[in-house]
Scaffold this active site. Sequence first.
Site, PDB file in Angstrom:
ATOM      1  N   GLU A  87     -21.842 -48.650 -79.684  1.00 38.34           N
ATOM      2  CA  GLU A  87     -22.329 -49.375 -81.204  1.00 38.34           C
ATOM      3  C   GLU A  87     -23.710 -48.408 -81.704  1.00 38.34           C
ATOM      4  O   GLU A  87     -23.625 -49.160 -82.960  1.00 38.34           O
ATOM      5  CB  GLU A  87     -22.264 -51.173 -80.748  1.00 38.34           C
ATOM      6  CG  GLU A  87     -20.577 -51.931 -80.474  1.00 38.34           C
ATOM      7  CD  GLU A  87     -20.343 -51.965 -82.068  1.00 38.34           C
ATOM      8  OE1 GLU A  87     -20.726 -52.221 -83.003  1.00 38.34           O
ATOM      9  OE2 GLU A  87     -18.962 -50.902 -81.952  1.00 38.34           O
ATOM     10  N   SER A  90     -23.977 -49.075 -75.290  1.00 39.22           N
ATOM     11  CA  SER A  90     -22.851 -49.017 -75.716  1.00 39.22           C
ATOM     12  C   SER A  90     -22.766 -48.514 -77.052  1.00 39.22           C
ATOM     13  O   SER A  90     -23.514 -47.532 -77.839  1.00 39.22           O
ATOM     14  CB  SER A  90     -22.641 -50.556 -76.686  1.00 39.22           C
ATOM     15  OG  SER A  90     -21.760 -50.517 -77.708  1.00 39.22           O
ATOM     16  N   TYR A 149     -26.533 -57.390 -82.475  1.00 33.34           N
ATOM     17  CA  TYR A 149     -26.258 -56.645 -80.967  1.00 33.34           C
ATOM     18  C   TYR A 149     -26.473 -54.995 -80.300  1.00 33.34           C
ATOM     19  O   TYR A 149     -27.023 -54.365 -79.297  1.00 33.34           O
ATOM     20  CB  TYR A 149     -24.493 -56.651 -80.463  1.00 33.34           C
ATOM     21  CG  TYR A 149     -24.365 -56.037 -79.784  1.00 33.34           C
ATOM     22  CD1 TYR A 149     -24.381 -56.638 -78.590  1.00 33.34           C
ATOM     23  CD2 TYR A 149     -22.996 -54.494 -79.362  1.00 33.34           C
ATOM     24  CE1 TYR A 149     -23.776 -56.337 -76.931  1.00 33.34           C
ATOM     25  CE2 TYR A 149     -23.107 -54.326 -78.337  1.00 33.34           C
ATOM     26  CZ  TYR A 149     -23.299 -55.024 -77.010  1.00 33.34           C
ATOM     27  OH  TYR A 149     -22.392 -54.133 -76.317  1.00 33.34           O
TER      28      TYR A 149
HETATM   29  P1  NDP Z   1     -18.596 -59.451 -70.872  1.00 30.61           P
HETATM   30  O1  NDP Z   1     -18.403 -60.413 -72.029  1.00 30.61           O
HETATM   31  O2  NDP Z   1     -17.122 -60.148 -70.398  1.00 30.61           O
HETATM   32  O3  NDP Z   1     -19.052 -60.258 -69.757  1.00 30.61           O
HETATM   33  C1  NDP Z   1     -20.721 -60.585 -70.353  1.00 30.61           C
HETATM   34  C2  NDP Z   1     -21.282 -60.560 -69.208  1.00 30.61           C
HETATM   35  O4  NDP Z   1     -22.968 -61.096 -68.769  1.00 30.61           O
HETATM   36  C3  NDP Z   1     -20.791 -62.645 -68.378  1.00 30.61           C
HETATM   37  O5  NDP Z   1     -20.497 -62.420 -67.008  1.00 30.61           O
HETATM   38  C4  NDP Z   1     -21.679 -63.511 -68.495  1.00 30.61           C
HETATM   39  O6  NDP Z   1     -21.942 -64.901 -68.007  1.00 30.61           O
HETATM   40  C5  NDP Z   1     -23.287 -62.427 -68.661  1.00 30.61           C
HETATM   41  N1  NDP Z   1     -24.424 -63.144 -69.005  1.00 30.61           N
HETATM   42  C6  NDP Z   1     -25.022 -63.560 -70.048  1.00 30.61           C
HETATM   43  N2  NDP Z   1     -26.209 -63.347 -70.458  1.00 30.61           N
HETATM   44  C7  NDP Z   1     -26.442 -63.778 -69.335  1.00 30.61           C
HETATM   45  C8  NDP Z   1     -28.325 -64.179 -68.325  1.00 30.61           C
HETATM   46  N3  NDP Z   1     -28.653 -64.558 -69.445  1.00 30.61           N
HETATM   47  N4  NDP Z   1     -28.375 -63.608 -67.576  1.00 30.61           N
HETATM   48  C9  NDP Z   1     -27.392 -62.981 -67.007  1.00 30.61           C
HETATM   49  N5  NDP Z   1     -25.968 -62.746 -67.227  1.00 30.61           N
HETATM   50  C10 NDP Z   1     -25.869 -63.389 -68.505  1.00 30.61           C
HETATM   51  O7  NDP Z   1     -18.587 -58.696 -71.444  1.00 30.61           O
HETATM   52  P2  NDP Z   1     -17.983 -56.943 -70.430  1.00 30.61           P
HETATM   53  O8  NDP Z   1     -18.109 -57.153 -69.234  1.00 30.61           O
HETATM   54  O9  NDP Z   1     -16.737 -56.698 -71.455  1.00 30.61           O
HETATM   55  O10 NDP Z   1     -19.282 -55.801 -71.161  1.00 30.61           O
HETATM   56  C11 NDP Z   1     -20.160 -55.549 -69.518  1.00 30.61           C
HETATM   57  C12 NDP Z   1     -21.332 -54.462 -70.276  1.00 30.61           C
HETATM   58  O11 NDP Z   1     -21.503 -53.891 -70.699  1.00 30.61           O
HETATM   59  C13 NDP Z   1     -22.632 -55.937 -71.204  1.00 30.61           C
HETATM   60  O12 NDP Z   1     -23.243 -55.335 -71.924  1.00 30.61           O
HETATM   61  C14 NDP Z   1     -21.114 -55.280 -72.179  1.00 30.61           C
HETATM   62  O13 NDP Z   1     -22.139 -55.454 -73.598  1.00 30.61           O
HETATM   63  C15 NDP Z   1     -21.116 -54.231 -72.345  1.00 30.61           C
HETATM   64  N6  NDP Z   1     -20.228 -52.872 -72.652  1.00 30.61           N
HETATM   65  C16 NDP Z   1     -19.159 -53.640 -72.802  1.00 30.61           C
HETATM   66  C17 NDP Z   1     -18.344 -52.524 -73.590  1.00 30.61           C
HETATM   67  C18 NDP Z   1     -17.043 -53.282 -73.981  1.00 30.61           C
HETATM   68  O14 NDP Z   1     -16.000 -52.435 -74.381  1.00 30.61           O
HETATM   69  N7  NDP Z   1     -16.338 -53.896 -72.624  1.00 30.61           N
HETATM   70  C19 NDP Z   1     -18.479 -51.326 -74.186  1.00 30.61           C
HETATM   71  C20 NDP Z   1     -19.616 -50.624 -74.075  1.00 30.61           C
HETATM   72  C21 NDP Z   1     -20.490 -52.016 -73.119  1.00 30.61           C
HETATM   73  P3  NDP Z   1     -21.317 -65.874 -68.154  1.00 30.61           P
HETATM   74  O15 NDP Z   1     -19.907 -66.088 -67.682  1.00 30.61           O
HETATM   75  O16 NDP Z   1     -22.119 -66.608 -67.489  1.00 30.61           O
HETATM   76  O17 NDP Z   1     -21.408 -65.921 -70.013  1.00 30.61           O
HETATM   77  P1  GDR Z   2     -16.992 -53.971 -80.987  1.00 30.75           P
HETATM   78  O1  GDR Z   2     -15.477 -55.170 -80.901  1.00 30.75           O
HETATM   79  O2  GDR Z   2     -17.269 -55.144 -82.255  1.00 30.75           O
HETATM   80  O3  GDR Z   2     -16.593 -52.998 -80.779  1.00 30.75           O
HETATM   81  O4  GDR Z   2     -17.546 -54.564 -79.201  1.00 30.75           O
HETATM   82  P2  GDR Z   2     -14.587 -56.540 -81.081  1.00 30.75           P
HETATM   83  O5  GDR Z   2     -12.801 -56.258 -80.748  1.00 30.75           O
HETATM   84  O6  GDR Z   2     -15.010 -57.540 -81.453  1.00 30.75           O
HETATM   85  O7  GDR Z   2     -14.304 -55.600 -82.442  1.00 30.75           O
HETATM   86  C1  GDR Z   2     -13.772 -53.990 -82.932  1.00 30.75           C
HETATM   87  C2  GDR Z   2     -13.311 -53.488 -84.362  1.00 30.75           C
HETATM   88  O8  GDR Z   2     -11.834 -54.509 -84.809  1.00 30.75           O
HETATM   89  C3  GDR Z   2     -12.499 -55.448 -85.662  1.00 30.75           C
HETATM   90  N1  GDR Z   2     -11.562 -56.503 -85.882  1.00 30.75           N
HETATM   91  C4  GDR Z   2     -11.926 -57.516 -85.762  1.00 30.75           C
HETATM   92  N2  GDR Z   2     -12.624 -57.592 -84.583  1.00 30.75           N
HETATM   93  C5  GDR Z   2     -12.703 -59.474 -83.626  1.00 30.75           C
HETATM   94  N3  GDR Z   2     -13.151 -59.286 -82.400  1.00 30.75           N
HETATM   95  N4  GDR Z   2     -11.799 -60.033 -84.664  1.00 30.75           N
HETATM   96  C6  GDR Z   2     -10.713 -60.023 -85.488  1.00 30.75           C
HETATM   97  O9  GDR Z   2     -10.362 -60.623 -85.970  1.00 30.75           O
HETATM   98  C7  GDR Z   2     -11.046 -58.731 -85.685  1.00 30.75           C
HETATM   99  N5  GDR Z   2     -10.355 -58.000 -87.085  1.00 30.75           N
HETATM  100  C8  GDR Z   2     -10.812 -56.829 -87.692  1.00 30.75           C
HETATM  101  C9  GDR Z   2     -13.892 -55.458 -85.804  1.00 30.75           C
HETATM  102  O10 GDR Z   2     -14.964 -55.562 -87.410  1.00 30.75           O
HETATM  103  C10 GDR Z   2     -14.003 -53.872 -85.118  1.00 30.75           C
HETATM  104  O11 GDR Z   2     -14.112 -53.075 -86.004  1.00 30.75           O
HETATM  105  C11 GDR Z   2     -17.066 -54.547 -78.193  1.00 30.75           C
HETATM  106  C12 GDR Z   2     -17.945 -54.873 -77.215  1.00 30.75           C
HETATM  107  O12 GDR Z   2     -17.350 -54.808 -76.227  1.00 30.75           O
HETATM  108  C13 GDR Z   2     -18.887 -54.038 -77.231  1.00 30.75           C
HETATM  109  O13 GDR Z   2     -19.473 -55.250 -76.321  1.00 30.75           O
HETATM  110  C14 GDR Z   2     -19.210 -53.284 -77.057  1.00 30.75           C
HETATM  111  O14 GDR Z   2     -20.070 -52.760 -76.863  1.00 30.75           O
HETATM  112  C15 GDR Z   2     -18.641 -52.931 -77.863  1.00 30.75           C
HETATM  113  O15 GDR Z   2     -17.112 -52.732 -77.619  1.00 30.75           O
HETATM  114  C16 GDR Z   2     -18.334 -50.912 -77.953  1.00 30.75           C
END
Ligand code: NDP
Ligand code: GDR
Length: 335
Positions: A125, A123, A147
Site C-alpha cells: 500500500e 506493505s 494506513y
Molecule cells: P490482521 O488484521 O489479521 O491482524 C492484526 C493484528 O494486530 C491482530 O492480532 C491485532 O490484535 C493486532 N493489534 C492491533 N492493534 C494492536 C495493538 N495496539 N497492540 C498489539 N496488537 C495489536 O492483519 P494481518 O495478519 O493480515 O497482517 C499482519 C500485518 O501485516 C499487519 O501489520 C498488516 O498491516 C500487514 N500487512 C498485511 C498484508 C496482508 O495482505 N494481509 C499485506 C501487507 C502488510 P487484536 O486481535 O487484539 O485486534
Molecule cells: P487492501 O485490501 O486495501 O488492498 O489492503 P482490501 O481487501 O480491503 O481491498 C482490496 C481492493 O478491493 C476493493 N474493494 C473492496 N474492498 C473491501 N474491503 N470491501 C469491498 O466491499 C470492496 N469492493 C471493492 C478496494 O477498493 C481495494 O481496491 C490489504 C490489507 O491487508 C492491508 O493491511 C495490506 O497492507 C494490503 O492489503 C497490502
Amino acid sequence: MRTALITGITGQDGSHLAELLLHKGYRVLGMIRHTSTTSQNRIKHLRDQLTIVEGDLLDQTSLTRILELHQPDEIYNLAGMSFVPASWQQPVLTAEFTGLGVTRLLDAMRHVAPKTRFYQASSSEMFGKVRETPQRETTPFHPRSPYAVAKAYGHYITVNYRESYDLFACCGILFNHEGPRRGLEFVTRKITHTAAQIKLGLAEELRLGNLQSKRDWGFAGDFVRAMWLMLQQPKADDYVIGTGETHTVQEFVEIAFDYLDLDWKRYVAVDPQLYRPAEVDLLLGDATKARTILGWQPEVTFRELVHMMVDADLALLRQQLQNKHDPRGKVAKVA
Ligand code: NDP
Ligand code: GDR
C-alpha cells in the site's frame, strides 16, 4: 531452542507464522493486548504450544518488559490496524499503532535486546499511486490512505534504526495475501463468504465497491515463509514479496462464483458508498530480489487460492448450519 516473539499473533499472518515457527522447533511468544473480550479463534488450535504475553504497541513499558524478560532471538512485528478504510475513520489511532508503535518496539529492542533480529510488516500500500509497474524495492512510495502513510513511517523508522544503531532489522514489503483466515471485511473473504452463503440460500446479494482495482494476491501461508527467511540471512535488508500476477476484484468474483456454478451478475451490486476517498488502482510486485537471495517463491496459484477460500467458507457455513440444527449443539451452547 530459539525464541521468537510475534506481535499480532491473533491476526491472519500471526497464526500462520506461529504454525511455521513451532514446526521449526521455536519457542513462540505471542503478544496479545488486554481487552475485555478477546478473539483467539485463529490460534485456538495452537494455544497449548504458545507462550502468551500481554503487551500493547501503544504502551512502551509493556514492550520493554517483554523483551527484557524473554530476550527473544527474533521479533516479528505484525501487529497494527490493518483495514485500510478504517484508517480514514481513525487516522490518529492508526498512526499510533501502525506508525509510532514500530518506534516503540524498536526502541525497546535497542535498549534491552540489541542482538535480537527484527521483522517489520511493511506493505505494498506504500506504493499507492504507483510510480512504476511492477513495483520493486527501489520504487518510490506514494501512499494513498492514513494506513499507508503510517506504514511508510514504520518502514523508514525500521531502516533508520538499522542504519543508526546497527540493528538487524528487515522490512518485508508484502503484497496482499489472503486465505481462509482472512478477516471478513477484506474484499477476498467478503466475496468467498457471501458467495458461499448465496450458494446455501443464506444470502441473496453481494455489495461491493470498486470492481476494477487490481491487486497482486497470494496465499498467506506462502508469505510468512518469506518473513522467516529474511531473518535467517547474514545481512539485514528489505524485500518485496508478491506473486508477480495482478487481477481485478471482478476477476476474483468471477472465479469464486463460477466455482459455485453461480452467475455473478445476478448477485453482485456495486455500492458507491464502498468506494474509497483515494484508491490504489493497480499493484503488481516484482519479487526478483526475494527469489534470488532468499530462494522464496509462492506455491499456491491465484485460482487455487480462490477455490481454497470458497471451499473453506462452504465447509464453515455447513458446520454452523449443522450446529444450529443439532439439538446437542443447542444444549452445549446454552450450557
Ligand atoms: P490482521 O488484521 O489479521 O491482524 C492484526 C493484528 O494486530 C491482530 O492480532 C491485532 O490484535 C493486532 N493489534 C492491533 N492493534 C494492536 C495493538 N495496539 N497492540 C498489539 N496488537 C495489536 O492483519 P494481518 O495478519 O493480515 O497482517 C499482519 C500485518 O501485516 C499487519 O501489520 C498488516 O498491516 C500487514 N500487512 C498485511 C498484508 C496482508 O495482505 N494481509 C499485506 C501487507 C502488510 P487484536 O486481535 O487484539 O485486534
Ligand atoms: P487492501 O485490501 O486495501 O488492498 O489492503 P482490501 O481487501 O480491503 O481491498 C482490496 C481492493 O478491493 C476493493 N474493494 C473492496 N474492498 C473491501 N474491503 N470491501 C469491498 O466491499 C470492496 N469492493 C471493492 C478496494 O477498493 C481495494 O481496491 C490489504 C490489507 O491487508 C492491508 O493491511 C495490506 O497492507 C494490503 O492489503 C497490502
